[in-house]
Design an enzyme around this catalytic site. Structure first.
Site, PDB file in Angstrom:
ATOM      1  N   GLU A   1      -9.551   0.868   6.215  1.00 32.84           N
ATOM      2  CA  GLU A   1      -8.493   0.070   6.844  1.00 32.84           C
ATOM      3  C   GLU A   1      -8.848  -1.414   6.836  1.00 32.84           C
ATOM      4  O   GLU A   1      -9.952  -1.810   7.224  1.00 32.84           O
ATOM      5  CB  GLU A   1      -8.292   0.540   8.282  1.00 32.84           C
ATOM      6  CG  GLU A   1      -7.034   0.029   8.930  1.00 32.84           C
ATOM      7  CD  GLU A   1      -5.782   0.768   8.450  1.00 32.84           C
ATOM      8  OE1 GLU A   1      -4.847   0.073   8.011  1.00 32.84           O
ATOM      9  OE2 GLU A   1      -5.750   1.999   8.521  1.00 32.84           O
TER      10      GLU A   1
ATOM     11  N   CYS B   1       0.802  -1.220   0.000  1.00 33.43           N
ATOM     12  CA  CYS B   1       0.000   0.000   0.000  1.00 33.43           C
ATOM     13  C   CYS B   1       0.839   1.277   0.000  1.00 33.43           C
ATOM     14  O   CYS B   1       0.584   2.204  -0.777  1.00 33.43           O
ATOM     15  CB  CYS B   1      -0.945  -0.002   1.199  1.00 33.43           C
ATOM     16  SG  CYS B   1      -2.067  -1.419   1.229  1.00 33.43           S
TER      17      CYS B   1
ATOM     18  N   ARG C   1     -15.419  -2.262   1.431  1.00 37.13           N
ATOM     19  CA  ARG C   1     -15.105  -0.881   1.062  1.00 37.13           C
ATOM     20  C   ARG C   1     -16.179  -0.288   0.158  1.00 37.13           C
ATOM     21  O   ARG C   1     -16.706  -0.960  -0.722  1.00 37.13           O
ATOM     22  CB  ARG C   1     -13.751  -0.819   0.361  1.00 37.13           C
ATOM     23  CG  ARG C   1     -12.576  -1.048   1.279  1.00 37.13           C
ATOM     24  CD  ARG C   1     -11.267  -1.095   0.517  1.00 37.13           C
ATOM     25  NE  ARG C   1     -11.187  -2.275  -0.348  1.00 37.13           N
ATOM     26  CZ  ARG C   1     -10.159  -2.536  -1.140  1.00 37.13           C
ATOM     27  NH1 ARG C   1      -9.139  -1.689  -1.199  1.00 37.13           N
ATOM     28  NH2 ARG C   1     -10.152  -3.635  -1.877  1.00 37.13           N
TER      29      ARG C   1
ATOM     30  N   THR D   1      -4.721 -13.523   3.755  1.00 41.38           N
ATOM     31  CA  THR D   1      -5.418 -12.290   4.123  1.00 41.38           C
ATOM     32  C   THR D   1      -6.936 -12.443   4.128  1.00 41.38           C
ATOM     33  O   THR D   1      -7.630 -11.753   4.870  1.00 41.38           O
ATOM     34  CB  THR D   1      -5.003 -11.143   3.180  1.00 41.38           C
ATOM     35  OG1 THR D   1      -5.622  -9.931   3.595  1.00 41.38           O
ATOM     36  CG2 THR D   1      -5.387 -11.440   1.733  1.00 41.38           C
TER      37      THR D   1
ATOM     38  N   GLN E   1       2.494   1.818  -3.319  1.00 43.54           N
ATOM     39  CA  GLN E   1       1.530   2.245  -4.332  1.00 43.54           C
ATOM     40  C   GLN E   1       1.169   3.716  -4.156  1.00 43.54           C
ATOM     41  O   GLN E   1       1.033   4.449  -5.145  1.00 43.54           O
ATOM     42  CB  GLN E   1       0.270   1.389  -4.261  1.00 43.54           C
ATOM     43  CG  GLN E   1       0.446  -0.012  -4.815  1.00 43.54           C
ATOM     44  CD  GLN E   1      -0.875  -0.746  -4.875  1.00 43.54           C
ATOM     45  OE1 GLN E   1      -1.652  -0.738  -3.921  1.00 43.54           O
ATOM     46  NE2 GLN E   1      -1.146  -1.393  -5.997  1.00 43.54           N
TER      47      GLN E   1
ATOM     48  N   ASP F   1     -14.254  -7.893   2.179  1.00 41.99           N
ATOM     49  CA  ASP F   1     -14.085  -6.549   1.612  1.00 41.99           C
ATOM     50  C   ASP F   1     -15.414  -5.810   1.666  1.00 41.99           C
ATOM     51  O   ASP F   1     -16.380  -6.208   1.001  1.00 41.99           O
ATOM     52  CB  ASP F   1     -13.593  -6.641   0.164  1.00 41.99           C
ATOM     53  CG  ASP F   1     -13.086  -5.308  -0.376  1.00 41.99           C
ATOM     54  OD1 ASP F   1     -13.412  -4.258   0.209  1.00 41.99           O
ATOM     55  OD2 ASP F   1     -12.359  -5.322  -1.387  1.00 41.99           O
TER      56      ASP F   1
END
Length: 215
Positions: free
Chosen positions: A96, A70, A133, A119, A73, A131
């Site tokens: 996060e 991260c 997000r 992960t 990037q 996920d």
């Protein structure tokens, strides 16, 4: 449409001088969080604006953790925007650990280190989503900034769908590939194989370094 994307009370702008150059810092509130867009050069009413939609990652972005890519990037995206002469980096808070939060993210790290879970499995074993997000705030700030279409720096096809389904034209996806290391090769492999991210450098790394460990 643009004026209604974000209310005047929920946005503030100022110049931000950085080591890379001067950006227009656009702070805005959306969905219970305060986010930031860094605008470099002229982007308003432009087509094919180079952008990065970056999810908050305290461990990687601030502390340089090597178990993810991260922070690298983030740096690479800002460098490319400056090199091009214009572009936008949108930094989304509340993302996060792909939306599970900092405490839960650190708990998944324990399972990755002690049990060898990847992960995804380290999150689901704790009853957490993989996920959650929401890219809605990115859509709203792009509309507020009057961007017509974008070239998205990302390896994640889901980001394209999220933007386009909400009215943002993605003219192209530009890869943002970071060199793997022993600490994040397992993380990158899981993102490629289980989340569909486009990460061709993973195969090259595992071929060159067959002893790389999955952490």
């Amino acid at each position: 449409m643009y004026e209604e994307a974000i209310s005047h009370e929920d946005v503030a702008e100022s110049d931000l001088v950085t080591r890379r150059g001067t950006f227009r810092a656009v702070a805005f509130r959306a969905d219970g969080h305060e986010h930031m867009a860094l605008v470099h050069g002229k982007t308003s009413m432009r087509d094919n604006v180079l952008i990065r939609v970056h999810s908050e990652c305290m461990t990687g972005d601030i502390f340089g953790a090597m178990r993810c890519e991260c922070g690298e990037q983030l740096d690479a995206a800002l460098n490319r925007i400056v090199a091009e002469g214009s572009g936008i980096l949108i930094y989304l808070r509340g993302h996060e650990g792909r939306g599970i939060g900092l405490v839960e993210k650190v708990r998944t790290h324990v399972l990755q280190d002690e049990q060898g879970l990847d992960t995804l499995d380290s999150a689901t074993s704790l009853g957490l989503p993989v996920d959650v997000r929401d890219y809605g705030p990115a859509v709203r700030i792009l509309k507020h900034l009057r961007v017509n279409s974008v070239r998205l720096m990302s390896n994640n096809p889901d980001k394209i769908e999220a933007l386009e389904s909400n009215g943002i034209t993605v003219a192209a996806r530009e890869p943002l590939l970071m060199r793997p290391n022993d600490h994040n090769i397992g993380y990158l492999t899981a993102k490629r194989d289980r989340l569909g991210h486009d990460l061709p450098q993973v195969d090259a790394f595992t071929t060159d370094l067959p002893r790389a460990v999955d952490r």
